[in-house]
Motif scaffolding. Structure first.
Motif, PDB file in Angstrom:
ATOM      1  N   LYS A 253       0.839  -1.198   0.000  1.00  0.00           N
ATOM      2  CA  LYS A 253       0.000   0.000   0.000  1.00  0.00           C
ATOM      3  C   LYS A 253       0.874   1.247   0.000  1.00  0.00           C
ATOM      4  O   LYS A 253       1.738   1.429   0.855  1.00  0.00           O
ATOM      5  CB  LYS A 253      -0.897   0.013   1.245  1.00  0.00           C
ATOM      6  N   ALA A 254       0.588   2.110  -0.985  1.00  0.00           N
ATOM      7  CA  ALA A 254       1.401   3.321  -1.143  1.00  0.00           C
ATOM      8  C   ALA A 254       1.292   4.248   0.049  1.00  0.00           C
ATOM      9  O   ALA A 254       2.197   5.025   0.334  1.00  0.00           O
ATOM     10  CB  ALA A 254       0.987   4.053  -2.426  1.00  0.00           C
ATOM     11  N   ASP A 255       0.164   4.189   0.752  1.00  0.00           N
ATOM     12  CA  ASP A 255      -0.047   5.142   1.846  1.00  0.00           C
ATOM     13  C   ASP A 255       0.133   4.509   3.227  1.00  0.00           C
ATOM     14  O   ASP A 255      -0.228   5.115   4.225  1.00  0.00           O
ATOM     15  CB  ASP A 255      -1.452   5.754   1.731  1.00  0.00           C
ATOM     16  N   ASN A 258       4.659  -0.563   5.049  1.00  0.00           N
ATOM     17  CA  ASN A 258       4.639  -1.919   4.514  1.00  0.00           C
ATOM     18  C   ASN A 258       5.748  -2.765   5.132  1.00  0.00           C
ATOM     19  O   ASN A 258       6.925  -2.396   5.070  1.00  0.00           O
ATOM     20  CB  ASN A 258       4.812  -1.889   2.992  1.00  0.00           C
ATOM     21  N   THR A 326       9.714  -2.311  -5.579  1.00  0.00           N
ATOM     22  CA  THR A 326       8.553  -1.408  -5.571  1.00  0.00           C
ATOM     23  C   THR A 326       8.888  -0.084  -4.888  1.00  0.00           C
ATOM     24  O   THR A 326       8.231   0.925  -5.122  1.00  0.00           O
ATOM     25  CB  THR A 326       7.349  -2.017  -4.813  1.00  0.00           C
ATOM     26  N   ALA A 328       8.365   0.546  -1.905  1.00  0.00           N
ATOM     27  CA  ALA A 328       7.303   0.842  -0.936  1.00  0.00           C
ATOM     28  C   ALA A 328       7.462   0.077   0.368  1.00  0.00           C
ATOM     29  O   ALA A 328       6.563   0.111   1.204  1.00  0.00           O
ATOM     30  CB  ALA A 328       5.950   0.489  -1.559  1.00  0.00           C
ATOM     31  N   TYR A 350      17.124   1.347  -1.598  1.00  0.00           N
ATOM     32  CA  TYR A 350      15.915   2.069  -1.186  1.00  0.00           C
ATOM     33  C   TYR A 350      16.068   2.425   0.301  1.00  0.00           C
ATOM     34  O   TYR A 350      17.141   2.239   0.871  1.00  0.00           O
ATOM     35  CB  TYR A 350      14.667   1.203  -1.435  1.00  0.00           C
ATOM     36  N   ARG A 394      10.731   6.995   3.394  1.00  0.00           N
ATOM     37  CA  ARG A 394      10.354   6.505   2.067  1.00  0.00           C
ATOM     38  C   ARG A 394      10.377   7.642   1.043  1.00  0.00           C
ATOM     39  O   ARG A 394       9.995   8.768   1.339  1.00  0.00           O
ATOM     40  CB  ARG A 394       8.957   5.879   2.101  1.00  0.00           C
ATOM     41  N   PRO A 396       8.572   8.690  -2.075  1.00  0.00           N
ATOM     42  CA  PRO A 396       7.381   8.324  -2.866  1.00  0.00           C
ATOM     43  C   PRO A 396       7.650   8.313  -4.370  1.00  0.00           C
ATOM     44  O   PRO A 396       7.033   7.537  -5.109  1.00  0.00           O
ATOM     45  CB  PRO A 396       6.364   9.404  -2.489  1.00  0.00           C
ATOM     46  N   VAL A 399       8.407   4.962  -5.725  1.00  0.00           N
ATOM     47  CA  VAL A 399       7.451   3.880  -5.457  1.00  0.00           C
ATOM     48  C   VAL A 399       6.669   3.515  -6.720  1.00  0.00           C
ATOM     49  O   VAL A 399       6.198   4.389  -7.448  1.00  0.00           O
ATOM     50  CB  VAL A 399       6.480   4.286  -4.327  1.00  0.00           C
ATOM     51  N   ILE A 401       3.668   0.599  -7.387  1.00  0.00           N
ATOM     52  CA  ILE A 401       2.847  -0.579  -7.070  1.00  0.00           C
ATOM     53  C   ILE A 401       1.950  -0.764  -8.281  1.00  0.00           C
ATOM     54  O   ILE A 401       0.968  -0.054  -8.462  1.00  0.00           O
ATOM     55  CB  ILE A 401       2.048  -0.358  -5.772  1.00  0.00           C
TER      56      ILE A 401
END
Lengths: 628, 628
Positions: A253-255, A258, A326, A328, A350, A394, A396, A399, A401
């Motif tokens: 999940k991007a928000d 994870n 990803t 993420a 990352y 992170r 963004p 990212v 997904i």
């Protein structure tokens, strides 16, 4: 699929996989397929099993074209060399599963001694059943009972007892076949050690004698170490029940924060899952801008937490690197087995932290936080808390997904299946007798870059369910099937009319997820139960197994115990045995007489399906059932 | 030596070996040296440890010159690959010795249950000592005591106990080092199995962590499986006492029935020796024209029967084929380990019968007569009886016994040495303190066609005794030394003045034979006893070990437990580790801090002697003793 990075040979059948491979390439990152390409051409001696490094008179090689040399320095010929190499693979696979089982038993003992906060007896009824099976007094209180059971299970690893308790679940006819062949398994670690001894230079130099012992080692996994792993996991974490969840890289999940749980054990992953429910940690995540805490699984640790907690599944073996790409992922938490040592390098590209948690398994670039039964609860919290903080780091813009997740139903333990059938095997047996369900096949095993990712599993399974064959799956194969949608109730529509009707009547998909790769013991337990109910030996049933994309020594062991149980087993990747006609013939033909089953090797999954369908129908015919 | 068959590079330092190699060549027979030559060039990847066959994504190779590829398909780099391969070698070696020990314990149990005719409690005092060590009640009758001891020893193979009893013989300081490093050995089979698990793909990917576990596996051999093999063999067959015997192929007798006992176990060989004393069989032999029944040993089975029965020794590893080429052998009886699978073909070129006797070890061309504790007495008689009959089939014109035997004294168990010193270690310690004896070195290990046969052992040992260093030997090295005459009282003349005087005073040779390769435990027991007596840890003593001509995985394991015990160990053959600088550095340097000892590799035995002499003198200096 038109995949620009490799137009003539797609790497995978899945859009998520292909999209992230593209991202990796765009970012200049190496993945398993790059390393596989760089290894070409692979050594032909090693591929054929014709190289030997067992002693330092060598290394030795045997010329597969019959030119000199035809013997190693000790005098071993091709057959001895191939058999020894294969036997060591099988020993290593058995050792792996069984050592995993040992960790569960040690934790059960710790729970029984109240020194394992974070763990409890989750399935008291299963504890009772197993305690009875191991001769533990029924009147004991749960923790005392757990202690006696743990100690009794530890005896299964030793040499005093001389046989494995779980084998008593089998029909007498099967045990008699094993006794005749000399493969009734004794102590778990004993069998592994004896195999390593017998493959030392100048010990066992008879390919048949070697491979007979290899079968015994495999059985000490299937009816020993792996089965202990499965059964004790059920006691500690609950016997799986049907659970809806999701699969593919879209479960990230991007928000949200994870956290990926990867490897094979439920021990650390469960305490991480407990910690992820901590309101304080969730509040902190929200403070840092995350919408929530998102745990996802990978490989067989993923299967463990999927089956019992409904935690979504990010992917299987060949997806483990891509999950990091990803961008993420705050934390990749691993225990052991099948964890690529490349993950540390990728995580470092990352903001991802890569945590190793087993004292038995360290990795380059990993932060090592070793698990113990005593510290596991605190460790789970520490891992989640650190992941939450790392959400702030992170980036963004890095990212991706690429897909939305696919829904799936998981959690088909033997207990669940029996309960769904009304407590008896008769409805399933009647459906088989009536020909609605022709038979059942375990489609299991790994991924291997030698096979287009998940093409083997899904192609085989699609053809088998079309032919009204019920599929039981585990491991990487289970993830492949789920991503293809085979584990939705709607997938009944993909099945032949007989199986479709049964699935619709019972409200089940045509592909039943039975767990992780140690949980192949659920499949053999189910097959044994059906054989007992029908009053036949296992090899008489219309069942089979397949590992279309196997790569691991564990898979070689699983396949071996399946065959030793009487289950015809089709491999999609050729094991390193072709250097010996004797070994190859033994595997493909020679075991039929003593065990009622053989291996087959068929790289084309569509042809493998034909082999299996023919086998199932032949077994039906032999039982006097209607056959096609 | 001018050897016409290979004028520029003699194969061996021994006339018997060279003469029979000539005979083999004249008769068109292949020997190990021919096969070694045919394997040239050996695979460089495998020699460096840079090939991996652990999974079927591979095989993989790493380019030692730094070109692509630098990682296996899983992502393993050179260090991981080399460490995993070495770890599996050590696991296999430990498994071999320990499985041998298991056979002894099983036989002890059978004796205690009166189902093993042919065996008895031969050393009741040793039974008492060991029973006390394992907590068995002193008041039990001998057989009951033996039973409890056997069952207690079986626990050493399991996982419930969590430590190995024999480690309690060590100084606390050594155990503390092991605890700190995490290598205190637990169950014997457990350690092997965990090592096989940790070397599975995606488990332990840290070369240090892997090799730390490999040391633990090795210790489970040294202070577990091997030590059990040694100690139980003493109970069943007697603790060795000094015994005069002979050595080299001249021990075969042209006018007698010759039976060779080859392998590693005393179990079958002892019952053959019993049967050979049967007057009926002797009478039958005479009837067939034989002057007698002549048993001779080979390799470590030979060491077992030499140490306890004075049965002469025909030769070591590289002589096993040649013994058959003498044409004088009626029966070659083997159990397991280091038995070349070429023996069947060679036996078939003569009248020789080749018998395999372990259910764990079959061989091409062998008559398989599997041993059990129950049948062993009958089996021994059957083997001798058949050999007697086969004397009539011998073709005298094909017989060549090229030399006369060399005399030797064998049988120096720890108990004998201590008794010879008056029941205390003080006389030996005083001689060391006074500098008469500078120190003690175990020269052990195998043969390897990469080394001129027995040149490594004898060159090293000659230099060491000249430097007043007492030599303790086992295995193939012991045979090399005996053939060179080092085990005669007169060999004291070869020693430096200090050692010479001690030998003459005690009536011992400067090279003390302590047994077979499992009996390297006698050496570590002796070293531990000396350390305890002196109140120091083992690494502080002026001792070392060397394996100048090792070939076997067992030797890798022995060397590893020696180093883990704090004993500096020099290898004459390079292990397959040079592909990893990290692993190589760990072995050569990195273990000094935590364990107080390292490996060294020196193919030139004269230079190896210098390394060892310098080490011994440095240890003397550190203890405050006079040093050169």
């Amino acid at each position: 699929m038109d995949h620009p990075a490799s137009p003539d040979k797609p790497l995978s059948i899945h859009p998520d996989t292909l999209a992230i491979v593209d991202k990796a390439r765009a970012e200049g990152l190496e993945t398993v397929w790059d390393r596989a390409a760089a290894q070409e051409p692979q050594c032909g001696f090693c591929e054929l099993g014709l190289s030997c490094r067992i002693c330092v008179m060598g290394p030795c090689r045997i010329d597969p074209f019959g030119d000199s040399p035809q013997r190693g320095i000790c005098g071993a010929d091709a057959h001895i060399m191939v058999a020894r190499n294969l036997a060591r693979m099988i020993a290593a696979g058995a050792a792996s599963h069984s050592d995993h089982g040992r960790d569960l038993v040690e934790t059960l003992l710790a729970v029984s001694e109240s020194r394992a906060p974070g763990y409890k007896i989750a399935d008291a009824a299963k504890l009772d059943r197993l305690a009875a099976e191991f001769g533990v007094a029924a009147e004991l209180a749960p923790l005392a009972k757990a202690k006696e059971l743990a100690l009794a299970m530890m005896e299964e690893y030793g040499i005093k007892k001389g046989y494995l308790t779980f084998t008593r679940r089998l029909p007498a006819a099967r045990l008699e076949k094993w006794r005749t062949l000399g493969i009734e398994p004794r102590g778990i670690d004993w069998e592994v050690t004896e195999m390593m001894h017998r493959t030392h230079m100048g010990v066992d130099n008879d390919p048949v004698n070697l491979l007979v012992q290899a079968l015994r080692v495999a059985l000490s996994d299937g009816w020993g170490g792996s089965m202990i792993a499965t059964e004790v996991s059920d006691i500690l974490f609950g016997t799986p029940q049907p659970v809806a969840s999701q699969v593919n890289l879209g479960v990230l999940k991007a928000d949200q924060v994870n956290i990926i749980l990867h490897g094979h054990s439920p021990l650390v992953s469960d305490t991480v899952a407990q910690a992820a429910q901590d309101p304080q940690l969730l509040a902190r995540a929200r403070e840092l801008g995350a919408a929530g805490l998102n745990l996802v699984g990978l490989c067989c640790t993923g299967n463990e937490v999927l089956m019992r907690r409904g935690i979504p599944m990010a992917g299987n073996h060949l997806v483990q690197e891509l999950a990091l790409v990803t961008g993420a992922v705050e934390a990749m938490v691993v225990d052991y087995q099948c964890i690529m040592p490349s993950l540390g390098d990728l995580a470092a590209c990352y903001h991802t932290k890569f945590y190793s948690t087993s004292p038995k398994a360290k990795f380059p670039g990993a932060t090592h936080l070793p698990f113990s039964p005593e510290n596991a609860q605190a460790l789970g919290r520490q891992l989640v808390a650190q992941a939450v903080e790392d959400f702030a780091r992170r980036r963004p813009e890095r990212v991706l997904i690429p897909v939305t997740p696919v829904s799936q139903i998981s959690g088909f333990s033997v207990e669940v299946i029996q309960t769904a059938l009304g407590g008896t095997w008769d409805p399933l047996l009647n459906a088989i007798k009536a020909g609605q369900v022709r038979g059942a096949v375990g489609v299991v095993g790994c991924n291997n870059p030698k096979v287009v990712h998940d093409y083997g599993h899904t192609t085989l399974t699609r053809k088998l369910i079309e032919a009204d064959i019920l599929i039981l799956d585990t491991g990487c194969a289970a993830v492949a099937h789920a991503k293809a949608g085979f584990k939705q109730l709607e997938a009944a529509a993909l099945a032949g009319p007989g199986l479709r009707a049964v699935c619709q009547a019972l409200g089940i998909p045509p592909v039943l997820h039975m767990g992780s790769c140690v949980d192949n013991t659920r499949i053999i337990n189910l097959v044994a139960a059906l054989a007992q109910a029908l009053g036949v030996d296992l090899d008489q049933l219309p069942v089979a197994a397949a590992a279309p994309e196997w790569y691991s020594e564990k898979a070689a062991t699983i396949a071996s115990y399946a065959v030793a149980c009487g289950i015809y087993t089709v491999l999609g990747v050729t094991p390193p045995v072709l250097g010996s006609s004797a070994v190859t013939d033994l595997l493909l033909n020679g075991l039929q007489g003593p065990l009622g089953a053989t291996f087959a090797v068929e790289p084309d999954p569509a042809k493998a399906a034909d082999l299996i369908i023919n086998h199932v129908e032949a077994k039906r015919r032999a039982l006097g059932l209607e056959a096609r």
